[in-house]
Motif scaffolding. Structure first.
Motif, PDB file in Angstrom:
ATOM      1  N   UNK A 108       0.804  -1.234   0.000  1.00  0.00           N
ATOM      2  CA  UNK A 108       0.000   0.000   0.000  1.00  0.00           C
ATOM      3  C   UNK A 108       0.834   1.278   0.000  1.00  0.00           C
ATOM      4  N   UNK A 109       1.925   1.455   0.761  1.00  0.00           N
ATOM      5  CA  UNK A 109       2.683   2.731   0.767  1.00  0.00           C
ATOM      6  C   UNK A 109       3.217   3.114  -0.618  1.00  0.00           C
ATOM      7  N   UNK A 110       3.756   2.104  -1.381  1.00  0.00           N
ATOM      8  CA  UNK A 110       4.313   2.421  -2.692  1.00  0.00           C
ATOM      9  C   UNK A 110       3.207   2.837  -3.672  1.00  0.00           C
ATOM     10  N   UNK A 111       2.048   2.160  -3.672  1.00  0.00           N
ATOM     11  CA  UNK A 111       0.939   2.514  -4.548  1.00  0.00           C
ATOM     12  C   UNK A 111       0.425   3.909  -4.249  1.00  0.00           C
ATOM     13  N   UNK A 112       0.394   4.278  -2.978  1.00  0.00           N
ATOM     14  CA  UNK A 112      -0.090   5.604  -2.590  1.00  0.00           C
ATOM     15  C   UNK A 112       0.828   6.697  -3.126  1.00  0.00           C
ATOM     16  N   UNK A 113       2.174   6.485  -3.066  1.00  0.00           N
ATOM     17  CA  UNK A 113       3.119   7.476  -3.582  1.00  0.00           C
ATOM     18  C   UNK A 113       2.975   7.646  -5.097  1.00  0.00           C
TER      19      UNK A 113
ATOM     20  N   UNK B  40      -9.648  15.725 -17.271  1.00  0.00           N
ATOM     21  CA  UNK B  40     -10.694  14.729 -17.057  1.00  0.00           C
ATOM     22  C   UNK B  40     -10.250  13.616 -16.109  1.00  0.00           C
ATOM     23  N   UNK B  41      -8.920  13.350 -15.996  1.00  0.00           N
ATOM     24  CA  UNK B  41      -8.426  12.277 -15.124  1.00  0.00           C
ATOM     25  C   UNK B  41      -8.340  12.686 -13.666  1.00  0.00           C
ATOM     26  N   UNK B  42      -8.335  13.979 -13.335  1.00  0.00           N
ATOM     27  CA  UNK B  42      -8.093  14.447 -11.958  1.00  0.00           C
ATOM     28  C   UNK B  42      -9.079  13.869 -10.954  1.00  0.00           C
ATOM     29  N   UNK B  43     -10.436  13.863 -11.197  1.00  0.00           N
ATOM     30  CA  UNK B  43     -11.361  13.323 -10.182  1.00  0.00           C
ATOM     31  C   UNK B  43     -11.085  11.857  -9.839  1.00  0.00           C
ATOM     32  N   UNK B  44     -10.803  11.026 -10.857  1.00  0.00           N
ATOM     33  CA  UNK B  44     -10.550   9.611 -10.572  1.00  0.00           C
ATOM     34  C   UNK B  44      -9.254   9.420  -9.806  1.00  0.00           C
ATOM     35  N   UNK B  45      -8.227  10.246 -10.096  1.00  0.00           N
ATOM     36  CA  UNK B  45      -6.956  10.140  -9.371  1.00  0.00           C
ATOM     37  C   UNK B  45      -7.115  10.567  -7.914  1.00  0.00           C
TER      38      UNK B  45
ATOM     39  N   UNK C 205      -8.742   6.517  -1.486  1.00  0.00           N
ATOM     40  CA  UNK C 205      -9.030   5.119  -1.216  1.00  0.00           C
ATOM     41  C   UNK C 205      -7.815   4.392  -0.664  1.00  0.00           C
ATOM     42  N   UNK C 206      -6.629   4.662  -1.209  1.00  0.00           N
ATOM     43  CA  UNK C 206      -5.405   4.019  -0.723  1.00  0.00           C
ATOM     44  C   UNK C 206      -5.092   4.452   0.702  1.00  0.00           C
ATOM     45  N   UNK C 207      -5.341   5.725   1.032  1.00  0.00           N
ATOM     46  CA  UNK C 207      -5.109   6.216   2.402  1.00  0.00           C
ATOM     47  C   UNK C 207      -6.015   5.488   3.390  1.00  0.00           C
ATOM     48  N   UNK C 208      -7.312   5.320   2.970  1.00  0.00           N
ATOM     49  CA  UNK C 208      -8.246   4.634   3.862  1.00  0.00           C
ATOM     50  C   UNK C 208      -7.866   3.165   4.031  1.00  0.00           C
TER      51      UNK C 208
END
Length: 887
Positions: free
Chosen positions: A357-362, A552-557, A563-566
């Motif tokens: 999870x930490x690497x995906x969040x970064x 257009x990609x900003x809301x999904x990012x 989600x990753x933080x939670x």
């Protein structure tokens, strides 16, 4: 029918268009068509017949004669005939099929036959179909093509056809030319009625015979018929036989009932004996199955044994049910252990995912920052696209404005040319007006003289006499109207010059405006080209698309980062919960296995030596079934006699069945015979009524059809009362043919100077030939002669007389046609001068009755006798013949 004119184009020897005015040569009633052999005289007749019927005259003529061999492929062939029927003018135009030059390309193509008939009557439209035209002309003229050739056109070699024809052929000609349709229809109607009457009689007689045949066949099925079949006697005999058969069937029925009762008693005894034997056999089988120990028990002991076995079965059934559920308990144990293993796998996956999870969040946070940076440039890139698109529109406007400038310059040049032309026309008109005014001044005296009127005073000298008015011989006098017209022409030219000048000014003004607009557009473009603008616009649009995609990609990012933080916060608690659940699940599985093992051991202790409750229960069921079967067998055997003999009972039953079968056969035969006789008697009784009706109808039909049969036989020459053996139509034709010969004899006596006349040849016989034979009476000798014995000249004027007589009768017949024109093709060369004169005088006499005769001949003497002529002259090679009508 009267001919008015004929036009031939590209026909036979006539290459060019040739026209004949029949009205011009018909006034005298006799005209000559002359010319050397082969010039085309007969072709004129061919043209008339082809125009009317689409075929040619003469037995040896064919369609190939119509198309001139002199015509080139691009020259047409056409025939036009104008004629009158009943005072109504008609114009028909036909062309045969022929090869013509193709409109495009090389070679030739087939020009199809075509035709047009115009009736000069507003009520009838033009006709163009060959069939439609043929039906119309046939109805109006009443002549087929062959009949037209025989009555109106007498071709070469066929002039004496009617004179030399056989009676049968002559019958067809006369019947076709005279309107005998009514008598033919009457004859056919009477024949049809007679045939229908005969058919009705035959049908009625056939029906009587049919009913008699049916009655014979029906009676022959049950009795032997006498040679002389009498329906009433046969019906009475059948009735008596049917009554006797009914009494016999009644007797056999009583006997059958007695045998059936005997069979029923024997069957009852046999069934009882069979049941007793079966019960004894079943008891013995049950004793063997139960065993000697059980078989030795009395009824009370056997009952007590049965109760004990039922009690044992009740105790063993729950144990057997536990054993049957062993596989289900095994599956439940496996399910519990599998659930614990599944939870262990979830724990391992959760720990692996928590470590990543930490690497995906970064990575997600870095991608979000990049997208926000690109999205911040979207507005600037959108403005750049709009700027370049505006520049592209300006460039397109420049192209259209430049094209408009060029078109307007062309208009200016055209307007200048038009102005110069208008000025030239104005100068010419002014000069013409000036010249006319000057000429009028020069011609003043002649002009004043042109105004003088006899008896009116001169405005100069006052005299009313004007013996020598002045005139200008050098040129035509110029009038005031000439001058006024020239003045109006000059004024109109001046108006056109002004309009041309205004048009030029307008075009120049439009050109100046467009050139000013083009200069403004060039300044906006600053040297930009269509290629550079298109490239810049493509590049700017791609950059804008990239910025819009990042935006257009900003809301999904953002949602991904959150989600990753939670997930990082909840992964530890999830792992702890899964570990606890896995421990509980394994403990429950082990406890389930221990409980199952304990209960199984308890059940096995209650089974004993059998090993399983299921095996013990099966052995117990066999013992209980044998005991209960023995009880049932003892009860069944107690209700039967021990002395019953099954074999004797079966033998008695077999004898009773045989007796009953014999009685049934005898009764069936007697009853069948009774039914056959009764049915035959009823059928013949019913058919006898039909026979009476059919015979009455036969008598009635014979009475009502007597007149039709007798009259039909009479008019069709099938009756002895018709002594001359002539049909009604043949009789009418014969009577009219006598009229034809009487009229023809008038002409023949005149042409032969009283020597010859026609008489009926009574030797010809037969339904169609009687009274249609021809003999020629020679008054000088008092003898009759066969037409075959006449000389060539005598045959010619005899044939001509017969044709004229037939035409006279046709003309006089009510509803017939008027044959106003007759053509005679050759034959005059066989006459001597005196006979020729008599024949021509006879033809000339036809004028008083409105007839016109056209003579086709190359005999030179004919020119001295006939003044109205149509001359056919051969032309030079390749040019074709020509037609002239000397005045």
């Amino acid at each position: 029918m009267r001919l008015h004119s004929l036009s031939l184009t590209g026909v036979g020897p006539f290459r060019g268009r040739q026209v004949i005015d029949f009205d011009a040569v018909s006034a005298s009633g006799l005209f000559l068509i002359e010319g050397p052999t082969g010039a085309g005289k007969t072709t004129i007749i061919d043209g008339i017949v082809f125009a009317l019927y689409g075929s040619l005259s003469g037995a040896e003529s064919d369609a190939s004669r119509m198309r001139s061999h002199l015509c080139d492929p691009d020259e047409r062939t056409e025939v036009t005939l104008e004629f009158s029927i009943g005072g109504v003018r008609h114009t028909i135009t036909r062309n045969p099929s022929y090869e013509r030059r193709k409109a495009r390309g090389e070679g030739t193509t087939l020009e199809r036959a075509a035709q047009t008939l115009r009736v000069h009557d507003d009520a009838i439209p033009d006709m163009r179909e060959a069939k439609e035209i043929g039906i119309y002309l046939q109805q109006r003229m009443g002549l087929t093509a062959d009949q037209f050739r025989r009555l109106v056109v007498l071709p070469q070699g066929e002039f004496d056809t009617l004179l030399r024809a056989k009676p049968r052929e002559r019958y067809e000609t006369v019947a076709g030319l005279i309107d005998d349709g009514f008598l033919q229809r009457v004859q056919e109607d009477l024949k049809e009625r007679a045939d229908e009457a005969q058919r009705l009689r035959a049908d009625a007689a056939t029906e009587v015979e049919r009913i008699l045949d049916v009655m014979r066949e029906r009676a022959a099925e049950v009795i032997e018929l006498p040679e002389d079949f009498a329906p009433d006697a046969v019906i009475a005999d059948l009735g008596q036989r049917a009554a006797e058969a009914a009494r016999a069937a009644e007797q056999t029925s009583s006997a059958l009932q007695a045998r059936q009762a005997e069979e029923h008693g024997a069957r009852t005894k046999a069934e009882a004996a069979r049941a007793a034997s079966a019960a004894r056999a079943a008891l013995e089988q049950a004793r063997v199955a139960a065993g000697p120990e059980v078989a030795a028990l009395d009824d009370a002991g056997l009952h007590a044994l049965t109760l004990d076995l039922v009690a044992q079965r009740t105790r063993l059934e729950p144990l057997a049910a536990w054993e049957s559920q062993a596989e289900e308990r095994e599956r439940e144990s496996m399910r519990r252990h599998a659930r614990a293993d599944e939870l262990a796998g979830h724990i391992e996956a959760a720990r692996t995912e928590a470590a990543a999870l930490p690497e995906r969040q970064r990575e997600a946070e870095a991608e979000l920052a990049s997208a926000r940076a690109s999205a911040s440039l979207a507005q600037a890139r959108r403005s750049e696209v709009e700027r370049i698109e505006a520049l592209e529109a300006t460039l397109a406007q420049g192209v259209s404005t430049s094209q408009a400038v060029e078109a307007t310059r062309t208009s200016v040049m055209s307007a200048a040319d038009a102005l110069q032309a208008a000025r030239d026309a104005l100068q010419a008109a002014r000069t013409a007006h000036h010249d006319l005014v000057q000429a009028q001044l020069d011609q003043r005296a002649a002009h004043l003289a042109s105004l003088l009127v006899d008896g009116v005073e001169c405005p100069v000298c006052g005299s009313t006499d004007h013996p020598r008015p002045a005139h200008d011989s050098s040129a035509e006098l110029v009038s005031d109207s000439d001058v006024a017209q020239a003045r109006e022409t000059a004024a109109a030219a001046e108006q056109r010059e002004k309009e041309a000048a205004a048009s030029l000014d307008s075009a120049r003004s439009s050109l100046a405006t467009l050139e000013q607009q083009l200069a403004v557009i060039d300044a906006r473009l600053s040297g930009a080209t269509a290629e550079s603008v298109a490239a810049s616009l493509t590049e700017a649009r791609l950059a804008l698309q990239e910025a819009q995609a990042a935006e257009a990609r900003i809301p999904s990012l953002v949602a991904l980062v959150e989600s990753l933080t939670a997930q990082s916060a909840t992964s530890a608690a999830l792992i702890e919960s899964l570990v606890a659940e896995e421990a509980t699940s394994r403990a429950e599985a082990r406890a389930y296995d221990d409980a199952v093992a304990e209960e199984t051991a308890r059940h096995r202790a209650g089974v004993g030596e059998a090993g399983t409750a299921t095996a013990a229960l099966a052995a117990l069921a066999r013992r209980l079934d044998a005991a209960e079967a023995l009880q049932r067998a003892r009860s069944a055997a107690a209700g039967h006699s021990v002395d019953a003999d099954p074999a004797a009972a079966e033998a008695a039953l077999a004898e009773a069945v045989t007796a009953r079968d014999q009685a049934e056969t005898l009764h069936a035969q007697a009853d069948a015979w009774r039914l056959r006789l009764a049915d035959a008697h009823a059928a013949l009784t019913s058919q006898s009524l039909d026979l009476v009706t059919a015979r009455e109808r036969l008598q009635a039909v014979g009475a009502t059809t007597e007149a039709a049969v007798r009259l039909g036989a009479l008019v069709t020459a099938r009756s002895p009362a018709n002594r001359r053996n002539l049909t009604l139509q043949a009789y009418a034709v014969q009577r009219r043919f006598q009229s034809v010969l009487e009229a023809a004899s008038v002409h023949l006596e005149r042409m032969s100077s009283g020597k010859f006349s026609f008489v009926i040849d009574e030797q010809a016989s037969g339904r169609a030939q009687a009274g249609l034979g021809i003999d020629v009476l020679d008054t000088w000798t008092g003898q009759t002669r066969d037409p075959e014995s006449l000389s060539g000249g005598e045959t010619f004027y005899a044939s001509l007389s017969l044709a004229l007589g037939l035409a006279d009768i046709v003309r006089e017949e009510s509803g017939g046609i008027s044959l106003d024109t007759l053509f005679v093709d050759e034959g005059f060369g066989s006459l001597d001068a005196d006979t020729l004169s008599v024949v021509l005088d006879q033809l000339d006499a036809l004028r008083s009755r409105g007839r016109v005769v056209g003579v086709i001949s190359h005999v030179a003497e004919m020119k001295d006798w006939v003044h109205d002529r149509i001359v056919v002259t051969p032309g030079p090679p390749g040019a074709g013949s020509t037609i002239a009508q000397p005045r």
